[in-house]
Design a protein around this motif. Sequence first.
Motif, PDB file in Angstrom:
ATOM      1  N   ALA A 215       0.816  -1.216   0.000  1.00 53.69           N
ATOM      2  CA  ALA A 215       0.000   0.000   0.000  1.00 53.69           C
ATOM      3  C   ALA A 215       0.848   1.263   0.000  1.00 53.69           C
ATOM      4  O   ALA A 215       0.375   2.334  -0.382  1.00 53.69           O
ATOM      5  N   GLY A 216       2.086   1.162   0.424  1.00 54.79           N
ATOM      6  CA  GLY A 216       2.913   2.349   0.521  1.00 54.79           C
ATOM      7  C   GLY A 216       4.377   1.996   0.708  1.00 54.79           C
ATOM      8  O   GLY A 216       4.769   0.847   0.516  1.00 54.79           O
ATOM      9  N   ARG A 217       5.162   3.025   1.066  1.00 59.66           N
ATOM     10  CA  ARG A 217       6.615   2.847   1.254  1.00 59.66           C
ATOM     11  C   ARG A 217       7.203   2.206   0.007  1.00 59.66           C
ATOM     12  O   ARG A 217       7.936   1.223   0.090  1.00 59.66           O
ATOM     13  N   MET A 218       6.845   2.789  -1.136  1.00 57.87           N
ATOM     14  CA  MET A 218       7.054   2.127  -2.420  1.00 57.87           C
ATOM     15  C   MET A 218       8.521   2.035  -2.828  1.00 57.87           C
ATOM     16  O   MET A 218       8.872   1.153  -3.628  1.00 57.87           O
ATOM     17  N   ALA A 219       9.366   2.925  -2.331  1.00 60.37           N
ATOM     18  CA  ALA A 219      10.728   3.002  -2.859  1.00 60.37           C
ATOM     19  C   ALA A 219      11.616   1.861  -2.404  1.00 60.37           C
ATOM     20  O   ALA A 219      12.748   1.731  -2.881  1.00 60.37           O
ATOM     21  N   ILE A 220      11.134   1.050  -1.504  1.00 56.90           N
ATOM     22  CA  ILE A 220      11.945  -0.091  -1.075  1.00 56.90           C
ATOM     23  C   ILE A 220      11.090  -1.357  -1.237  1.00 56.90           C
ATOM     24  O   ILE A 220       9.923  -1.369  -0.876  1.00 56.90           O
ATOM     25  N   SER A 221      11.696  -2.380  -1.808  1.00 56.86           N
ATOM     26  CA  SER A 221      10.934  -3.599  -2.087  1.00 56.86           C
ATOM     27  C   SER A 221      10.733  -4.429  -0.818  1.00 56.86           C
ATOM     28  O   SER A 221      11.488  -4.326   0.141  1.00 56.86           O
ATOM     29  N   THR A 222       9.693  -5.230  -0.836  1.00 55.78           N
ATOM     30  CA  THR A 222       9.477  -6.248   0.192  1.00 55.78           C
ATOM     31  C   THR A 222       9.204  -7.556  -0.527  1.00 55.78           C
ATOM     32  O   THR A 222       8.365  -7.602  -1.426  1.00 55.78           O
ATOM     33  N   GLY A 223       9.927  -8.563  -0.159  1.00 59.91           N
ATOM     34  CA  GLY A 223       9.736  -9.833  -0.844  1.00 59.91           C
ATOM     35  C   GLY A 223      10.013 -11.011   0.063  1.00 59.91           C
ATOM     36  O   GLY A 223       9.651 -11.002   1.245  1.00 59.91           O
ATOM     37  N   GLY A 224      10.658 -12.031  -0.472  1.00 60.65           N
ATOM     38  CA  GLY A 224      10.948 -13.228   0.303  1.00 60.65           C
ATOM     39  C   GLY A 224      11.886 -14.101  -0.511  1.00 60.65           C
ATOM     40  O   GLY A 224      12.220 -13.772  -1.656  1.00 60.65           O
ATOM     41  N   PHE A 225      12.343 -15.151   0.108  1.00 54.30           N
ATOM     42  CA  PHE A 225      13.198 -16.076  -0.647  1.00 54.30           C
ATOM     43  C   PHE A 225      13.106 -17.471  -0.055  1.00 54.30           C
ATOM     44  O   PHE A 225      12.747 -17.652   1.099  1.00 54.30           O
ATOM     45  N   ILE A 226      13.433 -18.419  -0.920  1.00 57.17           N
ATOM     46  CA  ILE A 226      13.469 -19.821  -0.497  1.00 57.17           C
ATOM     47  C   ILE A 226      14.929 -20.232  -0.417  1.00 57.17           C
ATOM     48  O   ILE A 226      15.746 -19.820  -1.249  1.00 57.17           O
ATOM     49  N   MET A 227      15.247 -20.981   0.624  1.00 60.11           N
ATOM     50  CA  MET A 227      16.623 -21.496   0.767  1.00 60.11           C
ATOM     51  C   MET A 227      16.572 -23.001   0.566  1.00 60.11           C
ATOM     52  O   MET A 227      15.931 -23.729   1.330  1.00 60.11           O
TER      53      MET A 227
END
Lengths: 418, 418, 418, 418
Positions: A215-227
Motif C-alpha cells: 500500500a505504501g513505502r514504495m521506494a523499497i521492495s518487500t519480498g521473500g526467498f526460499i533457501m
Amino acid sequence: MVFDFKENDEQQLVVRSVTEWCEKNLTAERVREMDDKGHPFPKDIVEGLGNLGYVLGTVPVEHDGPGIDWLTQGLIAEVIGYFDPTAATAAALMAVETGWGFTLDRHCSETVRDRYVKPAMKGEKFLGIATTEPGGGSDVSAFSSSAEKDGEEWVINGEKTFTSGTEECKRWGGGYWINVRTGPPPPGAPHRNMTAFFLPIDADGVEVQKPYRDAGRMAISTGGFIMNDVRLPDEYRLGEEGRGFYYTMEGFDNARIMIAASCVGVIQRILDIATPYIKEREVFGRPLAKYEAIQFELAEIYLEMEALKLMTRKTCWMQDIRYQEEGMPTKTARATTFSPTQIAKWISMIKWKGPSLALDAAKKAMLWFGAAGYTKDYLLEAAWRGVMSYVVGAEGGKNIQKLVVARELLGKEYIPYK
Amino acid sequence: MVFDFKENDEQQLVVRSVTEWCEKNLTAERVREMDDKGHPFPKDIVEGLGNLGYVLGTVPVEHDGPGIDWLTQGLIAEVIGYFDPTAATAAALMAVETGWGFTLDRHCSETVRDRYVKPAMKGEKFLGIATTEPGGGSDVSAFSSSAEKDGEEWVINGEKTFTSGTEECKRWGGGYWINVRTGPPPPGAPHRNMTAFFLPIDADGVEVQKPYRDAGRMAISTGGFIMNDVRLPDEYRLGEEGRGFYYTMEGFDNARIMIAASCVGVIQRILDIATPYIKEREVFGRPLAKYEAIQFELAEIYLEMEALKLMTRKTCWMQDIRYQEEGMPTKTARATTFSPTQIAKWISMIKWKGPSLALDAAKKAMLWFGAAGYTKDYLLEAAWRGVMSYVVGAEGGKNIQKLVVARELLGKEYIPYK
Amino acid sequence: MVFDFKENDEQQLVVRSVTEWCEKNLTAERVREMDDKGHPFPKDIVEGLGNLGYVLGTVPVEHDGPGIDWLTQGLIAEVIGYFDPTAATAAALMAVETGWGFTLDRHCSETVRDRYVKPAMKGEKFLGIATTEPGGGSDVSAFSSSAEKDGEEWVINGEKTFTSGTEECKRWGGGYWINVRTGPPPPGAPHRNMTAFFLPIDADGVEVQKPYRDAGRMAISTGGFIMNDVRLPDEYRLGEEGRGFYYTMEGFDNARIMIAASCVGVIQRILDIATPYIKEREVFGRPLAKYEAIQFELAEIYLEMEALKLMTRKTCWMQDIRYQEEGMPTKTARATTFSPTQIAKWISMIKWKGPSLALDAAKKAMLWFGAAGYTKDYLLEAAWRGVMSYVVGAEGGKNIQKLVVARELLGKEYIPYK
Amino acid sequence: MVFDFKENDEQQLVVRSVTEWCEKNLTAERVREMDDKGHPFPKDIVEGLGNLGYVLGTVPVEHDGPGIDWLTQGLIAEVIGYFDPTAATAAALMAVETGWGFTLDRHCSETVRDRYVKPAMKGEKFLGIATTEPGGGSDVSAFSSSAEKDGEEWVINGEKTFTSGTEECKRWGGGYWINVRTGPPPPGAPHRNMTAFFLPIDADGVEVQKPYRDAGRMAISTGGFIMNDVRLPDEYRLGEEGRGFYYTMEGFDNARIMIAASCVGVIQRILDIATPYIKEREVFGRPLAKYEAIQFELAEIYLEMEALKLMTRKTCWMQDIRYQEEGMPTKTARATTFSPTQIAKWISMIKWKGPSLALDAAKKAMLWFGAAGYTKDYLLEAAWRGVMSYVVGAEGGKNIQKLVVARELLGKEYIPYK
C-alpha cells in the motif's frame, strides 16, 4: 544539574550536515518520484549517505566504522524521516541497514565484516534482515527454517517472507541476517536452539520470490526467498550456536530505535508541510489555522511528537550506556545500569507510540487539506501510506510491543497466553 | 407496536437481487483489478446495475424511474459498498449518480431529463456534481463561477475542481450539476443569488483538466474543468433562478445518505474478510481470534456498525417521509413531520460517523493481518485507501458535518465563525 | 414501509405522564438532596412511581401487573434517567426492581408473587438481586453459596456482596433473588447445578452487612449479607432446580436493558443542563457555545446518544418479540425470530455503550462548566459519579459485555481464556 | 554525551527524604481520613513538610529559602502526588503555596516577605492565589475588581471566586495574590493596566464566602471572598504598577509545573495500587493481570506516564535555565536560551497532558477493580474525583492550554477568537 536535554556541538554539527545533504538530494520532488516509480531504492542516496558515515554510523571505529553513538544516529534517523516522510529511506537505511548492520557487525566474523559490512557502510552492498516465515511474524515457534552441520559447512533449508529489500539486495549484492533452527526446541522454549547466520543473496540455492505489492513505502521492495540446500561455511555463523534468538532480539532493538527516531522526523515534516498551508488557506473568510478544531489537533500532534522525541532520546541514551558497559567493539561484560529487558521495555514503548502517532498525524493533516490532501500533490498521502507499514507490523506490530511492556511491568508469569 | 426495525419482503427481494448480481460481476478479483488499473470506471458495471434499476433507483415512476424509496436505495448502497469496499462503485453510482441524479431529475426540465437523466438510469451516460472551486470546498462564498443571461441563453464562466468522474463523463457523455453565481451576494448571505444548471460535458467552451492522482478509490476519476463562455439555453437551468444553493444542499443530502449507507456495507465486508482470517491464522499456538485485544476491537467495530446502520436507516426513513409530504414527482407542499434542517442534522451525523468508522475498521483489520494486511493480496488496504476519500472531504468533510449538527442543536447564532 | 422509528400514541402518553410526575417529584433539588443525604432511598418516590404502574411495568396483566411492553418500559427508564441523572432512581427502580422483578414474577410461585412481587409493584416492598460473592463478580465458578434439600425445605449458606438496596430492603421488607449451588459443577461447566431462590430479607439466618461507602449513586445503598442455615420452603425456589444460571442470565438481560435506557435519559439531561449554560456563559467576549471545541463535543455526544437510543429501542423490540413468542405470562414455546443469545449480544452492546457514553458526556460537560462543573451547584458532578457505578461493573462490567459480543460474533470456541 | 536523564545524588537524597516523611505521615489511612473529613487541611502536614524545606523550596537562599531548583521541587511534587493521590496535598502545598509562593517572593516587598512568605515556608501561614472572578476564569477581560490609589494607600473593591484554601487561610492567617485593575484597559488589550497585590485575609473589608461543595479533593477548601474598600499600603503591591498580568502569568507557570509533576506521582501511585491487585485477584480462574485488555491498558498508562515524566522534567530544566539567566533572587536580565513563551508552551503541554492522563488512569484502574474500585476501600475513587479538579480547570482548563500551545506554534494572529 545532571538532567540535560540538549544536543551537544558535535551532534548539532551532524544534524546540520545530514540536513544539508538531504536538502539537496532528498527533495520533496525526489521523494515523490521515488514513491511513484517504486523500488528499487535509488543507489545514489544510499551511497551519498553512506559515504558521509550516516549509514551504519554506530559501527565502532575499531571496525572501520564511523563510531557515533545511538543518540547521534537517532538524530540522523530523525532527519532522514523528515526528508522522506514515506518512511522508505528510513526503513531501508536506518532500521534495516543501520539497526541490523550494527548488530551484524557486532556478532560476525572478520570475513563477513570485510565482504559485507564494510561495503554496506559505503552504500555499495545491501544488508538486511529475514526472520519472518510464512507461518508467523513475531512467533518464533512457528519458524521451520533450519541449518544442519555438514562437515565444515551448514546446509540451510526453509523460506523467509515479508523481507525488506530483496530486489535491492539482488541488484547491489549483499545478504541477510537469518535466524534458523539448529536443534529441536526444548518444550516450552521455542526460542532456544536457533542460530543466526549471514546469508549472501547470491549463495547457491537462494531463490528470491516476486516482491509484494504494498500500500505504501514504495521506494523499497518487500519480498521473500526460499533457501534450498544452501551451503554456508561456519564463518557465516553469527555469534554462538544456539543463541540466535538473543542476537536477533538485539537486532530488533536497534532497528526499532531507528524506526521510532525516524517517526519523530516524519511527524515534524507533516507539521512543517501543514502549518504554512493552514495559515494561508482560507475557508469562510478565515485561515484554517484559526479554526479551533484544527489548531487543537495541531497542538496535540506537536505535544505527542515532543513526548516521543524525549522518549526516543532517552532510549538511545540507555542503549549507549548498555553498549559502553558491555564493551565495544567486542562484548566483554554485562550491562549493569539498565538490563537489556529494561531497555527493551523502552524500545517497545517508542516502537509502539512512534508509528501510531505518525499515522495519526498524517491522517489528520490530510483532513485539514481536504480533497487536496488526498492527492499526490502533497507528500501527506505518501506519508500516511508509508508509516502504516510500521503500524501493521514491520519490526514487530503494536500488540507485540504492548505484550513486551506488560511483561516487564508484571513479570513473565503474566504473559496472557501461557 | 410502532417501532419496527426489519426489512419488508420487497426490500429483502431487492437486497437478494443486487447481491446476486454483485456476486457475479463485482467479485474481489474484479474490484482488485479495477483498483489496480484505475479509471475510467468499467462501463459494464454501471450498465448492469442501471438496467436492473439500482442506479437512480429513487427517480419516480412518473419520470420513467424505478420509483423505489430511499430506504430501499440505502439497502442497495449497503450491498454495493460491501462488494466494492474501495468505495469507488458506491461513490460513482450511488453518491454521485443516484444522489445527484435523483435531485437533478426533481429540478430539471423535460429536455434535460430526456437527454441525460433517462440515459443515465440505464448506465449510458454519466451524471455528476461539480460545486467545488479552486477557492474552496464547503465555502460557497469563495465561489466565483458565474452565469450571465444573454438573450435566451446563459453564458457561463469559471472553474470547477475536485470533481468526480470527469474522465468517465468525457467518454460516456453526460454532464454536471453546477451551481454558479447569477447575481452579487447580498452582504452576509453569500449563498444567495446562485443558480444551478446542468452542464453537458461536451458543451462548447468546457475544457476538462487532467485528472488528479489520488491515494485511493482508483476506479473512478477525479478532475476538474474550466468553463469559458459556455452558452446554455434556459432549459438547462435547474429550478428557480437564485435558489441554486438550496437545491445543491438537497443534492448533498441525498449523496451523503448514499455514502453513509455504503459505509455500512464496507464495514460489514471488512468484518467478513477479517473474521475467517483471524479464526484460522495462528500465532503463538492460538488463533488470532482468541486474543482479547483483537476480538474486543472486532466487537467494537461491529457495535458501531450496527449503530451506523440504524441511524442510516432512520435517516432514509425520514427522507422518505419528507418526499412523500413534499409531493412526488413534483414538489407541491412542505414537509411537516421533519423539517429539512432536522433531516440535515441526521444526514450530517451519518456522513460524519460512517466514513470515519469505515476507515478505522479497515485500519484495525490491516493490523490484525500484520504485514499481509499491507499488501494487495487482500482488499483491506484498498478499502483503507478508498474510504479515506470520504473522510477527507468528498461531499463535505468531517468538520463541516459537525458544524451542521451543532448549528441544529444550538441555533444559527452560535456558528463559531460569524 | 416496515421500518418505523416512532413512538405510538400510547407510548407518547406514558412518556408524558411519567414526565409530569417527575417534574413534580423528582426535581433537581430533590435529586441533589437525595445524593447529599444518601440512602435509604425515599419511599414516596418508589410508591409514587409504583402506583402509576411504572415500576415492574412489564409484569403481565394476568399477574395483576401493568402489562406494558419492554419498549414502553424502556421509554419510562429514559425519563427516570433524565430526571435523576445520578442513576440512583433508575438503578433502584428500573434495573433492579423492574428488570429483576419481572424475571422473578416469570419464574416464581404464586406464594412469592402474592407476598413480594405484588407489594413491590406498589412500591411497598423491595425486590433485589444478589448474585455476586466475595470470590467474584461475573465469574459464576467462584460462587460457593449453596442450598441443600432437607425434607421439604432448603438450607442455604453463603455470602453475597455488592448487593444493591440492602438498607432499603431491611426497612421496607422484601427480599432477593439469589442463585446458589445445589450440586457440584460438572467439569468445565461451573454454571450447571445452580438453583435460583427468592430470599426474604427477614428470614432467620440472614445477616445484613454494613453498606459500602461508594463514590456516587448515593441515594441507594449497596451492601451484602451472610446466609447462615437459612431455611426456605420449596415454593421459594425459582423455576426448575439446577437451571438457576439461565434464569439469572435472563434477569441480567432485563436489568441491563433498563440501564442502557436510563443512560439515554442521563445523557439527554446532561445536554439539557449544559446547552443553556454554554449559550449564556461568555468567555473572551463570546458564549462558550460558539467555541468550536465545545460545540463539536456537544455534537458528538448528541450523535452517540441518538445511536444509543436507536440501539436500545431495537433491543427492547427484540426482547418484546422474544417474550411474545415464548408466551406470556407462562413460557410455552421457544423464541424463533431472535434467539436469546442474539438478543444477549444486543443487550451487551447497549450495556457497554450506554454507561461509557454517559460517563464521557458528564465529564465533558463538567469541563465546559470549568470549576463550576466540579461543584455541587449543578447535577453534572453527581451524574458523573453516579453513572461510573454502571461503568465499573453494576450488572456486568464493560469487558464482560465485550466478551459476550465477541463470543456471538466468533463462536464459543474463541473465548480467550479457555 | 550531553543528554542525561538521571537524578543526581542530591536529588535522590531529597526524594528519599520526602518519601520517608510521607511514608510515616501521609499514609493511605491518613489520606482517606483527610478526604472523608474534608477541609481544613491538617496543619501538621504543612508544617512537617515546610520544616523540611519542601514547601516553597525554590525560594532562594538569599531570601532565607531552601534554594532548591525546580527540577528538585518537581521531584518533591511527584512524591507528594504519589502519597496523596487525591491531589489535595499537592494542590495546596505544591501548586498553590510553592508555585505562587515562589513567584510572590520574587516580586514582593521585604515587608510582605517577612510577614507572609517566611512563615508560609514553615507551614505557619497560608499563601494563595485569587484571580478568578464571577465573570470568568481564564478571561482577564471579564475581571472587574479594581484598586484605586488614595494617598499612600490602595483601595480595593471586587470579588474573587473559586479560590483554593479560603478556610485554611482564615484559620492559619496569611493571604492571597490578587490581580486587579488599576486603570482602564486599552482597546483590545484587556490584560494591560492590571496590578498585582498581596491581600492579607484579615484585612478590613475582606469578607470570606462560604466554601464550595466539590466533587473531590476534599482536604483543601475552595471558596471566595468579597473585597469592600479594603485599604492596602503600597508595599503590598507586587512588582510594577500595571504589569500584574505578566507576574500572574509567571505564577500560573510555576503552579502548573507543580500540578503536572504531582500528576506523575498520582499515576505512579495508581499503578502501584492496581498492579498487586490485578496480579492476585482471579476471575475465571486466572489473575486479572493475565487478561490482555487489562494488561494493555496498564502498559499504555505506564508509557504515557513516562512521557509525562520526561516532559515535566524537561520543563523544570527549562524553567531553571530561565531563572538562572534572569538572575536570582532579583531579576537583572532576560532569559536568552528559552523565551518565557517557549517555556509557557511546554508548561501548557504538561498541564494539559498530566491531569487528563491521571484521570484516565484512575478511571481505568477503577474498572479493573470492578465494584470494589467504586468504594472508599481503595484510594482509586478519591484519586479519580480529586484529579478531576485539575482537568476541569484549576490553574487553567484544558482548552486554555491548547490555545497557548497553538498560539506558540502558529503565532498570535491565529488565535481563533479575535
